[in-house]
Design a protein around this motif. Sequence first.
Motif, PDB file in Angstrom:
ATOM      1  N   VAL A 839       1.011   7.244   0.966  1.00  0.00           N
ATOM      2  CA  VAL A 839       2.328   6.925   0.396  1.00  0.00           C
ATOM      3  C   VAL A 839       2.263   6.829  -1.123  1.00  0.00           C
ATOM      4  CG1 VAL A 839       4.157   5.170   0.332  1.00  0.00           C
ATOM      5  CG2 VAL A 839       3.074   5.774   2.511  1.00  0.00           C
ATOM      6  N   SER A 840       1.165   6.377  -1.656  1.00  0.00           N
ATOM      7  CA  SER A 840       1.050   6.238  -3.110  1.00  0.00           C
ATOM      8  C   SER A 840       1.047   7.580  -3.831  1.00  0.00           C
ATOM      9  CB  SER A 840      -0.217   5.454  -3.458  1.00  0.00           C
ATOM     10  OG  SER A 840      -1.364   6.139  -2.953  1.00  0.00           O
ATOM     11  N   ASP A 841       0.912   8.692  -3.089  1.00  0.00           N
ATOM     12  CA  ASP A 841       0.907  10.021  -3.708  1.00  0.00           C
ATOM     13  C   ASP A 841       2.313  10.612  -3.852  1.00  0.00           C
ATOM     14  OD1 ASP A 841      -1.804   9.925  -3.911  1.00  0.00           O
ATOM     15  OD2 ASP A 841      -2.191  11.096  -2.079  1.00  0.00           O
ATOM     16  N   PHE A 842       3.348   9.878  -3.482  1.00  0.00           N
ATOM     17  CA  PHE A 842       4.715  10.381  -3.620  1.00  0.00           C
ATOM     18  C   PHE A 842       5.057  10.635  -5.091  1.00  0.00           C
ATOM     19  CE2 PHE A 842       6.212   8.836   0.659  1.00  0.00           C
ATOM     20  CZ  PHE A 842       6.743  10.058   1.055  1.00  0.00           C
ATOM     21  N   GLU A 843       5.861  11.667  -5.341  1.00  0.00           N
ATOM     22  CA  GLU A 843       6.408  11.880  -6.685  1.00  0.00           C
ATOM     23  C   GLU A 843       7.430  10.783  -6.993  1.00  0.00           C
ATOM     24  OE1 GLU A 843       6.622  16.632  -7.180  1.00  0.00           O
ATOM     25  OE2 GLU A 843       7.836  15.828  -5.555  1.00  0.00           O
ATOM     26  N   ASN A 844       7.660  10.561  -8.276  1.00  0.00           N
ATOM     27  CA  ASN A 844       8.599   9.506  -8.652  1.00  0.00           C
ATOM     28  C   ASN A 844      10.010   9.776  -8.125  1.00  0.00           C
ATOM     29  OD1 ASN A 844       6.619   8.061 -10.021  1.00  0.00           O
ATOM     30  ND2 ASN A 844       6.962   9.180 -11.944  1.00  0.00           N
ATOM     31  N   ARG A 845      10.462  11.053  -8.203  1.00  0.00           N
ATOM     32  CA  ARG A 845      11.837  11.349  -7.799  1.00  0.00           C
ATOM     33  C   ARG A 845      12.018  11.439  -6.289  1.00  0.00           C
ATOM     34  NH1 ARG A 845      12.505  17.566 -10.020  1.00  0.00           N
ATOM     35  NH2 ARG A 845      10.459  18.369  -9.344  1.00  0.00           N
ATOM     36  N   SER A 846      10.924  11.462  -5.541  1.00  0.00           N
ATOM     37  CA  SER A 846      11.044  11.512  -4.089  1.00  0.00           C
ATOM     38  C   SER A 846      10.554  10.240  -3.418  1.00  0.00           C
ATOM     39  CB  SER A 846      10.265  12.711  -3.542  1.00  0.00           C
ATOM     40  OG  SER A 846       8.904  12.623  -3.873  1.00  0.00           O
ATOM     41  N   GLU A 847      10.127   9.250  -4.199  1.00  0.00           N
ATOM     42  CA  GLU A 847       9.640   8.007  -3.605  1.00  0.00           C
ATOM     43  C   GLU A 847      10.794   7.251  -2.971  1.00  0.00           C
ATOM     44  OE1 GLU A 847       6.975   4.083  -4.850  1.00  0.00           O
ATOM     45  OE2 GLU A 847       7.485   5.629  -6.325  1.00  0.00           O
ATOM     46  N   PRO A 848      10.670   6.858  -1.695  1.00  0.00           N
ATOM     47  CA  PRO A 848      11.788   6.171  -1.020  1.00  0.00           C
ATOM     48  C   PRO A 848      12.023   4.785  -1.615  1.00  0.00           C
ATOM     49  CG  PRO A 848       9.827   6.178   0.367  1.00  0.00           C
ATOM     50  CD  PRO A 848       9.509   7.053  -0.809  1.00  0.00           C
ATOM     51  N   THR A 849      13.261   4.336  -1.452  1.00  0.00           N
ATOM     52  CA  THR A 849      13.633   3.016  -1.984  1.00  0.00           C
ATOM     53  C   THR A 849      12.986   1.884  -1.190  1.00  0.00           C
ATOM     54  OG1 THR A 849      15.629   3.109  -0.629  1.00  0.00           O
ATOM     55  CG2 THR A 849      15.824   3.837  -2.919  1.00  0.00           C
ATOM     56  N   SER A 850      12.749   2.094   0.092  1.00  0.00           N
ATOM     57  CA  SER A 850      12.097   1.066   0.913  1.00  0.00           C
ATOM     58  C   SER A 850      10.610   1.363   1.007  1.00  0.00           C
ATOM     59  CB  SER A 850      12.715   1.027   2.318  1.00  0.00           C
ATOM     60  OG  SER A 850      12.456   2.243   2.993  1.00  0.00           O
ATOM     61  N   ASN A 851       9.823   0.285   1.159  1.00  0.00           N
ATOM     62  CA  ASN A 851       8.362   0.452   1.242  1.00  0.00           C
ATOM     63  C   ASN A 851       7.841   0.451   2.661  1.00  0.00           C
ATOM     64  OD1 ASN A 851       8.757  -2.187   1.947  1.00  0.00           O
ATOM     65  ND2 ASN A 851       7.669  -3.055   0.147  1.00  0.00           N
TER      66      ASN A 851
END
Length: 962
Positions: A839-851
């Motif tokens: 999950v930490s490899d997500f791009e900034n613009r595609s990172e979901p709002t919930s963790n």
Amino acid sequence: TESPLAGFSTALSQTPSISSLSLEGREDLQVNQLETQIWIKPGIQKTDVDFSEILNAIHEIAKDVNIFFDELEGVNSPSKDDDSLLHHGNLTSTSDDASRLEVVGEEVPDKNKANGLYFRDGKCRIDYILVYRKSNPQAEKREVFERNIRAEGLQMEKESSLTNSDIIFVKLHAPWEVLGKYAELMNVRMPFRRKIYYLHRRYKFMNRIEKQISRFRGWLPRKPMKLDKETLPDLEENDCYTAPFSQQRIHHFIIHNKDTFFNNATRSRIVHHILQRVKYEEGKNKIGLNRLLSNGSYEAAFPLHEGSYRSKNSIRTHGAENHRHLLYECWASWGVWYKYQPLDLVRRYFGEKIGLYFAWLGWYTGMLFPAAFIGLFVFLYGVTTLNHCQVSKEVCQATDIIMCPICDKYCPFMRLSDSCVYAKVTHLFDNGATVFFAVFMAVWATVFLEFWKRRRAVIAYDWDLIDWEEEEEEIRPQFEAKYSKKERMNPISGKPEPYQAFADKCSRLIVSASGIFFMICVVIAAVFGIVIYRVVTVSTFAAFKWALIRNNSQVATTGTAVCINFCIIMLLNVLYEKVALFLTNLEQPRTESEWENSFTLKMFLFQFVNLNSSTFYIAFFLGRFTGHPGAYLRLINRWRLEECHPSGCLIDLCMQMGIIMVLKQTWNNFMELGYPLIQNWWTRRKLRQEYGTQRKTNFPQWEKDYNLQPMNAYGLFDEYLEMILQFGFTTIFVAAFPLAPLLALLNNIIEIRLDAYKFVTQWRRPLASRAKDIGIWYGILEGIGILSVITNAFVIAVTSDFIPRLVYAYKYGPCAGQGEAGQKCMVGYVNASLSVFLVSDFENRSEPTSNGSEFSGSPLKYCRYRDYRDPPHAPVPYGYTLQFWHVLAARLAFIIVFEHLVFCIKHLISYLIPDLPKDLRDRMRREKYLIQEMMYEAELERLQKERKERKKNGKSYHNEWP
């Protein structure tokens, strides 16, 4: 000696066809317009002159003479607005019992006067109707045209409209002499001897078996799908040998009544043939009714329906009032939806071209029964095996597998078990029987076309179309006007005709092809717009307030995208028709058939691409080029491409096909029947308001038919196009939607009766025209059959999970290396088909709002996604695994093997099924032999009879034969 003949002079003065005739060889015969006299060679007695033969000779010579009427001739011929021809409209009773199929006795003229199908004398049947307006400025052309019509021997009567005095109806009648002459010129085949059926010699054992079978059939109920023979008239020409009509051999033909020997459709066709060859103005190309209709001289031209299609009396107790009433009761009524079509009656009333369309539609509908049954079996097989499907079980039980978000930011993490319903629905269509069904439908398409060729051959034989050849077509007026300066000799007719240079033709074809390519690009642009809509709205629906839409954002996106796509399809279809019309006219086709084929090909190409482009995108591109989490591919570096549902993309393809197919067929049925119904209702409403309900029912038949809707300008094009597009839906993506043949079958059962009702009740009677087959549509059907093999191979290999499951079962599952592929071998397949993402490899613009803390109480570290990639801690993070390459190789191998196998089966079936049934070939040979024998015997009988008569009269001739 020169002797004027008073009686013959009177007859000539009343014959308009010789008003300006000059004959060569004045010493033999000369007819002068002002002094109607006959010169006969010296030595011929007056008693030897047969005036009927002279009249026939004059008419034969006048046949090729173009007759035009100047001011001097106008004195002796009634003009267009002559009161002797024009009758002011009076209400004519058209009661239901006014036009019986069989009318005998002295009441015939009185009844004929009342039914609106005859002239005012009640004897001359109306064969054709022309309609024009007095206010139209083309009066001079009409005047010359109508005079030349009378010169051809047609009888004419005019009547003003009851609803509008400006509208004039021109009623045309063809006498027996005219019908006989042109029937011979047109090679119209007529019955001359009843058929003799020969039974094949059978062995005693076979006879016993047949007796037992017939006895067993006697216990069974009567076939409900067959029409009651008592309600159908005896169609004599189907039980008789036919031959081209000949006036010299008229005694060979079965003529009970000259008024009914040529049926109404044949009479109208002969009159139309005459009208197409009558001049209306000086000039080489100023000829034919079509040009007068195009320049507005006439408003309409049509043959009459045979009275009302309704009756107060039951057809079972009182019989049919007319053939139209019979067709309505036995064909167009909803109560007979399960019965076979009376094709012979349809052909007799509407002609062979329309009869062939309904024969093809009925054959296509009948062939859909096995396809619909197998498709329903595949679906029910999926239903029954649903609880035993290991993949669906694993998806529904995977509560601990968390899937990565399917869109940027607003889409949440989700459990794999949340897609349990979609996994079960996918199994209904994507199961072990799908491959078998795809092969079956590919073979079915070939069998359908091959057996249709055999069926068409039987119909062509029964309808005397085997030896029929189309006449040399006339050149289109637009082609003549464009290329009238350049001429060359026609190799067939030997006459000069306009010529289009090769360079000009090539340049126009290039421009037309460029226009087609541009419109296909417009379709692709529309699909691109739908793709952007899907990408944008997924995120929007994922953040929606309503939980139902938020939890089913992808399904909501697919459903709304399909509906919007359908609206765009319908709007673009209107644009495509105008563009296809413009491009076809730009090409300047030489004849009407060339124009029709060119227009048909363009319209089919446009509508096929328009209708199937989104389906191709969903089947072969959706979710294939999205990248992977952390490295998504984007449109214009902005919008992330849409992914498939965790249970696969097949559910999206099923929704696309189901919604488009149902909406398209519903819309087509409404436009085919609802639109004419509304227009005719509005016309009746205006008449009712103006004249009252009582007077409306008493309108003559020509007035009623004029108020009906004319047939489409493109003939049967819309009907064929609708069915061909449906055939494409039924075959091209049938592996993804096995219920497509069932939906097509249900639609066609309704379609046959809708079209029949429309032809019988809502449209004017179309001109009966001949055709040997369905034309260019057969080639299009063959092309769709070939394309269906390729697309179904790709659907199974690429869109469905059939190949990945097969590879897992034989290579990676518990049964690897054992040669088994049952459900027990699929244990662990779901986990093996999912890759792991950090999950930490997500791009900034595609990172979901919930963790993802709502799943385990702590933020998620890993999520899963559909692909065959290495884990994030591998030497090459997120690289393709070996299983990916195995699946890819298996997919390519399956496509090659499937295509070659199915194409070999198709070609083998085409080779094994002859185009002509053996019994039909034998019947044709025997009939040809019997016809030659019968004609010889009839001619021999006539000669022997003449010989006996000569002997009785005391005359003897030398060298007589026989």
